[in-house]
Design an enzyme around this catalytic site. Sequence first.
Site, mmCIF file in Angstrom:
data_model
loop_
_atom_site.group_PDB
_atom_site.id
_atom_site.type_symbol
_atom_site.label_atom_id
_atom_site.label_comp_id
_atom_site.label_asym_id
_atom_site.label_seq_id
_atom_site.Cartn_x
_atom_site.Cartn_y
_atom_site.Cartn_z
ATOM 1 N N ASN A 10 5.085 5.859 3.476
ATOM 2 C CA ASN A 10 4.298 6.477 2.413
ATOM 3 C C ASN A 10 4.117 7.983 2.542
ATOM 4 O O ASN A 10 3.415 8.595 1.741
ATOM 5 C CB ASN A 10 2.927 5.796 2.333
ATOM 6 C CG ASN A 10 3.062 4.320 2.012
ATOM 7 O OD1 ASN A 10 3.879 3.934 1.189
ATOM 8 N ND2 ASN A 10 2.284 3.489 2.700
ATOM 9 N N THR A 11 4.701 8.575 3.570
ATOM 10 C CA THR A 11 4.779 10.024 3.687
ATOM 11 C C THR A 11 6.251 10.396 3.642
ATOM 12 O O THR A 11 7.035 9.942 4.475
ATOM 13 C CB THR A 11 4.137 10.520 4.998
ATOM 14 O OG1 THR A 11 2.740 10.194 4.976
ATOM 15 C CG2 THR A 11 4.300 12.016 5.152
ATOM 16 N N ASN B 92 0.839 -1.196 0.000
ATOM 17 C CA ASN B 92 0.000 0.000 0.000
ATOM 18 C C ASN B 92 0.875 1.247 0.000
ATOM 19 O O ASN B 92 1.982 1.245 0.532
ATOM 20 C CB ASN B 92 -0.955 0.000 1.202
ATOM 21 C CG ASN B 92 -0.376 0.701 2.416
ATOM 22 O OD1 ASN B 92 -0.435 1.916 2.540
ATOM 23 N ND2 ASN B 92 0.195 -0.089 3.331
ATOM 24 N N ASN C 97 5.973 -1.870 11.454
ATOM 25 C CA ASN C 97 5.166 -1.374 10.353
ATOM 26 C C ASN C 97 5.516 -2.141 9.077
ATOM 27 O O ASN C 97 6.200 -3.165 9.121
ATOM 28 C CB ASN C 97 5.416 0.136 10.180
ATOM 29 C CG ASN C 97 4.205 0.881 9.645
ATOM 30 O OD1 ASN C 97 3.490 0.388 8.783
ATOM 31 N ND2 ASN C 97 3.979 2.075 10.161
ATOM 32 N N LYS D 128 5.297 3.214 16.964
ATOM 33 C CA LYS D 128 5.343 2.141 15.982
ATOM 34 C C LYS D 128 6.558 2.336 15.101
ATOM 35 O O LYS D 128 6.747 3.407 14.514
ATOM 36 C CB LYS D 128 4.062 2.123 15.144
ATOM 37 C CG LYS D 128 3.948 0.905 14.216
ATOM 38 C CD LYS D 128 2.557 0.817 13.607
ATOM 39 C CE LYS D 128 2.365 -0.479 12.837
ATOM 40 N NZ LYS D 128 0.977 -0.627 12.337
ATOM 41 N N PHE E 279 -1.543 8.175 4.486
ATOM 42 C CA PHE E 279 -2.325 8.777 5.574
ATOM 43 C C PHE E 279 -3.602 9.446 5.071
ATOM 44 O O PHE E 279 -3.937 10.568 5.486
ATOM 45 C CB PHE E 279 -1.476 9.801 6.350
ATOM 46 C CG PHE E 279 -0.485 9.217 7.313
ATOM 47 C CD1 PHE E 279 -0.468 7.864 7.623
ATOM 48 C CD2 PHE E 279 0.470 10.027 7.918
ATOM 49 C CE1 PHE E 279 0.451 7.336 8.525
ATOM 50 C CE2 PHE E 279 1.391 9.516 8.817
ATOM 51 C CZ PHE E 279 1.388 8.172 9.112
ATOM 52 N N SER F 227 5.621 4.908 8.857
ATOM 53 C CA SER F 227 4.991 4.682 7.553
ATOM 54 C C SER F 227 5.959 5.108 6.457
ATOM 55 O O SER F 227 6.525 6.202 6.510
ATOM 56 C CB SER F 227 3.698 5.488 7.425
ATOM 57 O OG SER F 227 3.228 5.444 6.087
#
Length: 352
Positions: free
Chosen positions: A175-176, A111, A240, A211, A115, A173
Amino acid sequence: MNLIEKLGVSALHRLPPETAHDLSIRALANGLVPLPGAPVTSPRLETVLAGLELPNPVGLAAGYDKNARAVAALMRAGFGFIELGAATPRPQPGNPKPRLFRLSEDKAIINRFGFNNEGAAAIAERLSRRPKGIPVGLNIGANKDSQDRAADFAQVVRTAGETADFLTVNVSSPNTEKLRDLQGARALAALLQGVMEARDSLPDRKPVFIKIAPDLDDAGLADIAAVAREARVDAIIATNTTLGRDNLTSAAKSETGGMSGAPLFERATTVLARLHRQTDGQIPLIGVGGISNSEQAWQKLRAGASAIQLYSALIYQGLSLASRIAADLDRRLQRENMTLAELTGSGSGDWL
């Protein structure tokens, strides 16, 4: 899985992944999914995690219900605790679609949501209306266009913290852009100071978790362990999603984003065991990454986890997986004549 659940999972897999994801949330929210109601529990499974009383140690990881739309249903799905979000101060759409990919041959997903959520205020309003029951946590993050990302975490705590039972600082994460830079010792310490000050301003004290990524080396883990001790973090979630792509066979394996699911199990469990060593077992750990059966749940606990979380395996095996794992753990604890506390960390050396 029973026949109805098998048919439901099969039908969802005929749809594009994000469409299926959204449809499953709507079905849960509208009472269209059969649920067990009460979680599997027993004196062997009951545990206390960072002051939270859990009927069993099998939780739902953040990322599934980002906006707390199906929180009441998920509280009846058999989990011992659930985590929602991630929430950011302001609503944001996330990254362009497509951004969710099934790797069916690998029992994994990739994915790059970024966010996407409706913002902390909207999520807090829904959380405030949830029924009583199992502990419900909120994963917190920063807006992509924020000029001060560390301040964003504290802002989410002030906006939504009172409505959750625990708060998870998500600095892992992938993805940022540059979010994982906040895992560095100095940046993480400053961020956590702001979060703890915001937490301490709430009427009731909420446990704060962090996390971490599975892609950290031993030096990075040592830094996090030291900062977590200094900041008095209540628990660490390991781990994560990963940027690694080792031994994947599915066509979507080269998509950018975080990979989770079965291929992550070894990497995430090794990080968990190393973190258990780095923290001397003094900080509760939550094991997540690649768990798809009760044996893997058992190994996460042996590696150092006090509780575990599921997500990707639910896509392939349905929500009933949580109850199946909890029941299997209960039977095995009885057979081995062990408590959860005795199991936690008892085999961490096997992963070092």
